[in-house]
Design an enzyme around this catalytic site. Structure first.
Site, PDB file in Angstrom:
ATOM      1  N   ILE A   1      54.469  20.212  18.673  1.00 45.43           N
ATOM      2  CA  ILE A   1      54.873  18.844  18.332  1.00 45.43           C
ATOM      3  C   ILE A   1      54.116  18.361  17.106  1.00 45.43           C
ATOM      4  O   ILE A   1      54.666  17.714  16.217  1.00 45.43           O
ATOM      5  CB  ILE A   1      54.628  17.903  19.522  1.00 45.43           C
ATOM      6  CG1 ILE A   1      55.477  18.335  20.722  1.00 45.43           C
ATOM      7  CG2 ILE A   1      54.934  16.468  19.163  1.00 45.43           C
ATOM      8  CD1 ILE A   1      55.228  17.531  21.959  1.00 45.43           C
TER       9      ILE A   1
ATOM     10  N   GLY B   1      57.397  21.681  24.282  1.00 41.73           N
ATOM     11  CA  GLY B   1      56.470  21.185  25.298  1.00 41.73           C
ATOM     12  C   GLY B   1      55.014  21.312  24.922  1.00 41.73           C
ATOM     13  O   GLY B   1      54.158  20.730  25.587  1.00 41.73           O
ATOM     14  N   GLU B   2      54.681  22.078  23.893  1.00 44.01           N
ATOM     15  CA  GLU B   2      53.296  22.274  23.507  1.00 44.01           C
ATOM     16  C   GLU B   2      52.895  21.242  22.455  1.00 44.01           C
ATOM     17  O   GLU B   2      53.631  20.979  21.511  1.00 44.01           O
ATOM     18  CB  GLU B   2      53.086  23.683  22.950  1.00 44.01           C
ATOM     19  CG  GLU B   2      53.316  24.789  23.971  1.00 44.01           C
ATOM     20  CD  GLU B   2      53.027  26.157  23.380  1.00 44.01           C
ATOM     21  OE1 GLU B   2      52.302  26.210  22.374  1.00 44.01           O
ATOM     22  OE2 GLU B   2      53.531  27.149  23.912  1.00 44.01           O
ATOM     23  N   ALA B   3      51.681  20.707  22.653  1.00 39.04           N
ATOM     24  CA  ALA B   3      51.209  19.676  21.722  1.00 39.04           C
ATOM     25  C   ALA B   3      51.050  20.220  20.311  1.00 39.04           C
ATOM     26  O   ALA B   3      51.307  19.522  19.331  1.00 39.04           O
ATOM     27  CB  ALA B   3      49.879  19.103  22.216  1.00 39.04           C
TER      28      ALA B   3
END
Length: 1273
Positions: free
Chosen positions: A220, A215-217
């Site tokens: 990713i 969920g964390e940019a």
């Protein structure tokens, strides 16, 4: 449209009347009107009206925030899978196979014990999986400690990829960790995929099957960055760089979200997708057909993960962006159109319309519950103007703390609403008005309400920074002015005290801070900068108070000092918090923030009277705070900062430029701490400002500082530099060509260390960096300051060639073609480069050395020549035949261009004053000999590969023979003879013909131009050239004068005589080479014989033509006497050419009768003999050289021959003797056939005067043995 019209009508009918009424009340009764209210009541009434307006705008903001508040999207996707986590299911086959792999060596354990061990093993595997699904790192540690999984990243990656029961979300979270081991596992996991020949969309789909993106940019970003690198490695020709795949991967995932999310009503079209991906391929567009096919593939077939079906559809639709961590990245590619309503829902509008229609007949008032915040725009559009007027007028006219506080709250709420709703015009209007009310531009008039306005500005910046966009400029301008006032109040020296062009002045000012008192304690005014601030200026003026007229009054001074105490209410913490808070801004906001900060900083630095560096220091801080953002965002930030650093680095203010370059160095050192994967270009973009400023700066101090900065970065961060090498070499290349010696030596010192100690790092991730290194070294070879630098650079080029050949960048094409196993055994799947790729690496190196062979410094020239040919000889076996052709064309032949292009000067090429107009070669004799020897060695060594270049090589050696210097001529003869000797058995008939043809071309090509040059002497008048030969003899001697010839004419004739000697020597040298080659190899084919006959005939004709121009020769003879130089060897030239011709004809006639008959050699021999005899007879006749004398009435006696004629006759005697010997050796049939042509010449010889009795003896023998026998018979 009906609904919108009704909404607007409703708002205008209700809301506008309310707001306008409150506005009129807040402004009070108009001037001149009568009011029944007392002043106190009027103020209270006005204050309450303002409060009502503030409550209205506040309620709007609260309602908007409530509607825009995201749902509970932070619930982990694992909630629905709790049961599966506690009681995971496994694939028995997987566990059995793992069990077999891990326990295949346990042969000593009994069967009963083995069964128990298998059960215990499975239980421990289940425990490890459960631990992993709760805490991934703990699970991996447990599995490794119990020896269920190997400790290497590859083994852990294999376990995560092939074991069932693992939670895909936890796998994604584990892959996204920043710790070293999880990152290595993620890299190994990605590297385990083979995307070769797989479409990009299919590759992403295949890649995301086994886990869910975290969920964390930041997480990713790391995963997609590695995916892009792996895809480009498997498909090298897919994209220009991994950056393209990186951006396109995000775009594909966002397209998947848009196309398959039921909550997205306005779907992205194919044209939108193509437009959004323009320019991502290193500034170029990807093919539209490719993007269109990718769009269709994603839209028709959704990218799904394994556990996606476990998530309810409604929740999945609402939280997919959050789940993928893309909610902060979506606006990177798709930017919302300015002023566009947020979240417009067509269903909501239709629902409102139906309610209006259903209840339109009812008269009672009905209130509708609206949930779409877009409706709020209509309300703001009609009431923002009155509210702005009410808040502004009240804040301007009132000093009441409560009233001004209410107005500032209204401003804050208005800015919040207009900014969030994207209403740019209204937002900027409120922000600008607030900024003006800070009175920071005229500090002497400040009051408490203005300080409160500053506080409100800071609050807006902190709370609504994500939506301010262009309004940031006004806020940052206020902060800059506030900081300026603070420094003045503390008595700190202004920035201009050290931002001066004089370093000595800055040092002096920096050492005397006591000259700047604290104005809070002293009322004296001693600083012009303070006077300017006290005078004040307009809000929009960049330099406050600079041009304001008038004196500063004591009252203004006292007000200013007292206002400095008011500013103490705002501490540095609040000021700095804005910049530290920048790391919390979203991706769009941070870019807008940085742009505004750069603009304000530029205005500060460009101030003519008071340049400042406050914003410049904050830029460095902001860049440091935001350096850890995902690469996609950081690249946009840096594109803005890069332009700024270049502009300031080129500033005329030296101190400013030094300051910004040092700041850039600090950022670069920090940035280089981050690891960069292969095929990326982030480091190169980050370091590019150094290269740009280095190339464009006119300041030697700045250029030297940049070299020192780059050197420090290389020596301290060499292991982390990847794509940054390109910019590093660009800086050093510019330094190598610098005019300052210290800069050149400093750059080369670092370059030497790089090549000697850090060379493996250069091509560690990018082979093309090798070319940049070579180009840099080549630039150093041209250094004019120090020969040692040039020589060392040449030696490093040879070292680079060794590394290039040894490092696998190229390979032996012939071996690869013969042995297919070489390709199959290429390491890591990296195939050797194609033949055409050789030139990309070798061409700059070889062509650079080739150009260096024309360096005016002999040592450099010779070193470059030797190194070039040594490289070719040592590594030429790696080259294919086509590549060898390229090497000759761009590296070898250009070295000898003076030889290949050397032409005799024509008449138009001649200048009477300066001689020939073309440049002569700078090569000396030693260089020519070395070059010729090296070329022969190379050509013989690789003859099978370079055979097609024979013509060009022979042409070079023939060009050497035509050189006016003895050294190159001798070198050319020796080289050609050695070439023929070494390749004797390998040369074909056609190749021998080509060699002799080159010699023939050399004979024929230069002669016409030389004859035209001789004709220029016709324009020179030389008196008394018609005297008889005997008079000429007696008139020559001591006391010769120039007969009226000017110096220009003498110099012109002197040059012609020099060229004549060179031409004669060249022609005789070619004759010698032809004769030696013929005798050495006994070549007797018709084609070769034909060419040889043409060569001998041409040279003989040239010699005869030259001696036949009697008047011209007499002019030259007389001028040689005048200039006291030796005469051209014309007679020797003619004798030698005729003798060679006669010997060749005689040898063919006697040794090859068939060829002789085919070429009619016998008749040619007789013709040449007659010509030689006739020339001898003409020379033996007195006065033959002067037709004017011969045509006079004949006398009964002959004048004796002069000494010159006797010398010529003696010189021609050997030719006559050779003719008589050849004729005497022929048989009776020969004489019977040609006696009628030869007998008159023999008779004339009897009557002629001879310089030697040998002629008479040989002639007597011919009459007795040949002529007599025929006559008697």
């Amino acid at each position: 449209m009906t609904v919108m019209w009704r909404l607007r009508t409703y708002l205008k009918g209700k809301e506008i009347r309310t707001v306008n009424g409150l506005l009129k009340t807040a402004l009070g009764p108009p001037p001149g009107s009568v009011s029944s209210l007392s002043p106190a009541q009027d103020m209270t009434f006005r204050y309450e009206s303002v409060k009502c307006l503030v409550r209205i705008i506040k309620s709007m903001g609260s309602w908007m925030d409530q509607q825009l508040k995201p749902g509970d999207l932070n619930q982990p996707a694992l909630d629905d899978n709790d049961n599966s986590m506690e009681n995971p299911t496994y694939a028995v086959d997987d566990l059995n196979s793992a069990d077999h792999e891990l326990h295949s060596d346990a042969n000593s354990v009994s069967e009963a014990a083995t069964l128990e061990q298998r059960r215990a093993y499975k239980l421990e595997i289940q425990k490890g999986v459960q631990l992993f699904n709760r805490k991934p790192s703990k699970g991996i540690e447990f599995l490794i400690s119990t020896n269920k999984v190997g400790s290497s990243p590859e083994e852990v990656a294999y376990f995560l990829k092939n074991t069932s029961g693992l939670n895909e979300s936890m796998i994604g979270d584990y892959f996204g960790e920043r710790d070293e081991f999880p990152m290595k596992v993620m890299h190994a996991y990605v590297d385990s995929f083979n995307f070769e020949k797989m479409g990009f969309g299919e590759a992403i789909r295949f890649f995301l099957r086994g886990f869910r993106l975290p969920g964390e940019a930041q997480k990713i970003d790391r995963i997609m960055e590695k995916f892009a690198e792996r895809y480009c490695k498997c498909n090298p020709s897919s994209f220009t760089s991994a950056d393209t795949a990186y951006v396109l991967a995000y775009s594909v995932i966002m397209l998947n979200t848009d196309a398959h999310n039921s909550m997205v009503k306005e779907k992205m079209t194919k044209s939108d997708f193509i437009r959004n991906n323009r320019g991502i391929d290193d500034g170029k567009d990807l093919p539209e057909d490719y993007l269109g096919a990718l769009y269709d593939h994603i839209v028709k077939n959704e990218i799904k993960m394994r556990d996606e079906s476990c998530v309810p559809q409604s929740k999945q639709g609402n939280s997919l962006n959050k789940l993928l961590g893309l909610d902060g990245i979506l606006n990177l590619v798709w930017k919302q159109t300015e002023e566009k309503p947020l979240g417009t829902n067509g269903y909501l509008i239709r629902n409102i319309q139906e309610q209006f229609k259903a209840k339109s007949s009812k008269s009672e008032t009905v209130y509708y519950a609206i949930a779409d915040p877009a409706i709020l725009r209509f309300m703001v559009e009609v009431c923002w103007g009155p509210m702005l007027a009410a808040f502004s007028v009240t804040l301007d006219q009132s000093d009441d703390r409560d009233a001004t506080s209410q107005c500032l709250q209204g401003f804050r709420h208005a800015v919040h609403i207009t900014a969030v709703m994207g209403m740019q015009t209204q937002r900027d209007a409120f922000v600008t008005t607030m900024a003006k009310f800070t009175y920071l531009h005229c500090a002497a008039d400040m009051k408490q309400k203005n300080v409160d306005a500053v506080k409100a500005i800071i609050s807006v910046a902190i709370e609504d920074g994500n939506y301010l966009q262009e309004a940031w400029e006004h806020i940052l301008t206020c902060l800059s002015r506030f900081e300026h006032l603070q420094l003045l109040g503390e008595g700190a020296p202004p920035d201009a005290s050290f931002l001066s062009t004089s370093n000595s002045d800055s040092e002096e000012k920096a050492t005397t801070p006591a000259n700047y008192p604290s104005y809070k304690k002293k009322g004296t005014l001693q600083n012009p900068a303070v006077m300017a601030v006290v005078r004040g200026g307009s809000y929009d003026s960049t330099s406050v108070g600079v041009n304001a007229p008038g004196l500063v009054t004591p009252e203004q001074i006292n007000n200013f000092i007292s206002n400095l105490y008011l500013l103490d209410q705002i501490g540095n913490f609040e000021l700095n918090h804005i910049f530290a808070h920048s790391q919390r801004l979203n991706s769009e906001a941070i870019v807008a923030f940085v742009k505004a900060l750069c603009k304000v900083s530029m205005l500060e630095l460009q101030s003519p009277t008071d340049p400042r560096v406050f914003s410049l220091t904050k830029i460095v801080e902001v860049a440091h705070y935001n350096m850890n953002r995902i690469r996609l965002v950081w690249s946009r930030i840096w594109s803005v900062l890069s332009e700024f650093f270049v502009a300031v680095g080129l500033s005329e203010n030296l101190s400013v430029a030094i300051f910004v370059m040092d700041s850039l160095r600090q950022l670069a050192m920090k940035f280089l701490e981050r690891e960069e994967l292969a095929n990326y270009n982030f480091q190169n973009e980050f370091l590019r400002p150094f290269a740009v400023v280095m190339q464009k700066s006119c300041s030697a101090e700045i250029r030297e500082l940049i070299v020192r900065c780059i050197s420090q970065m290389v020596l301290s961060r060499v292991s982390n530099i990847k794509s940054g090498w390109k910019s590093v070499f660009m800086v050093f290349t510019a330094a190598a060509a610098d005019e300052r010696k210290s800069i050149v030596l400093l750059a080369f010192e670092t370059m030497e260390k790089i090549v000697r100690e850090y060379f493996p790092y250069i091509t560690e991730t990018e082979a093309l960096t090798f070319t940049d290194c070579v180009k840099c070294l080549i630039t150093f070879t041209s250094s004019r300051f120090n020969s040692d630098v040039s020589l060392n650079a040449i030696a490093f080029l040879r070292f680079c060639a060794f590394k290039l050949a040894d490092g696998g960048l190229v390979c032996n094409d012939k071996r690869m073609g013969d042995d297919p196993m070489v390709k199959d055994n290429a390491l890591d799947g990296e195939a050797c480069l194609d033949r055409d790729d050789h030139s990309y690496f070798w061409a700059p190196l070889l062509s650079g050395l080739s150009n260096l062979t024309s360096d005016p410094r002999p040592a450099i020239r010779k070193s470059a020549l030797e190194v070039l040919f040594n490289i070719l000889k040592d590594h030429g076996h790696l080259f294919s035949q086509p590549f060898w052709a390229s090497v000759f064309n761009y590296a070898i032949f250009p070295i000898f261009r003076f030889s290949l292009d050397g032409k005799e000067p024509h008449k138009e090429d001649y200048s009477p004053t300066f001689g020939p107009s073309h440049d002569a070669s700078i090569w000396d004799s030693g260089t020519s000999i070395v070059a010729a020897e090296c070329l022969v060695d190379l050509f013989v060594h690789f003859f099978d590969l370079v055979r097609p270049q024979l013509h060009g090589v022979v042409s070079i050696f023939v060009g050497f023979m035509r050189s006016p210097s003895q050294g190159p001529s001798t070198a050319g003869v020796a080289a050609l003879m050695r070439l023929a000797a070494d390749l004797r058995s390998k040369l074909l008939e056609e190749e021998w013909q080509d060699i002799f043809h080159c010699l023939k071309v050399a004979v024929d090509s230069t002669w016409p131009g030389f004859i035209n040059l001789l004709k220029t002497i016709d324009s020179i008048e030389v008196p008394d050239i018609a005297l008889p030969s005997n008079e000429i003899e007696y008139s020559s001697g001591d006391g010769v004068t120039n007969y009226g010839l000017d110096d220009d004419h003498l110099q012109a004739v002197g040059y012609i005589i020099s060229r004549m000697k060179v031409q004669i020597a060249a022609q005789l040298l070619i004759i010698q080479v032809v004769t030696d080659l013929y005798k050495m190899h006994q070549l007797s084919s018709v084609g070769i014989t034909t060419i040889l006959l043409e060569i001998y005939s041409a040279v003989s004709s040239h010699s005869h033509e030259l001696n036949g121009q009697i008047m011209l020769m007499h002019k030259l003879e007389k001028i040689c006497s005048i200039m006291e130089i030796s005469h051209p060897p014309l007679v020797h030239f003619e004798n030698e050419s005729c003798k060679s011709y006669l010997n060749f004809l005689h040898e063919i006639l006697t040794k090859n009768s068939s060829l002789s008959e085919e070429r009619n050699v016998e008749a040619e021999l007789v013709s040449v003999c007659k010509k030689v005899l006739q020339i001898y007879l003409d020379c033996s006749r007195p006065g033959n050289a002067f037709p004017e004398v011969i045509n006079k009435p004949s006398t009964h006696c002959f004048l004796p021959l002069g000494s010159a004629k006797k010398e010529e006759l003696a010189a021609r005697t050997p030719s006559v003797l050779l003719v008589m010997q050849i004729l005497g050796s022929q048989d009776r049939a020969f004489f019977r056939q040609y006696l009628s042509q030869l007998f008159p010449l023999f008779v004339d010889l009897v009557r002629s005067e001879h310089s030697s009795l040998e002629v008479q003896v040989v002639l007597s023998n011919i009459f007795r043995s040949c002529v007599g026998s025929i006559i008697v018979k």
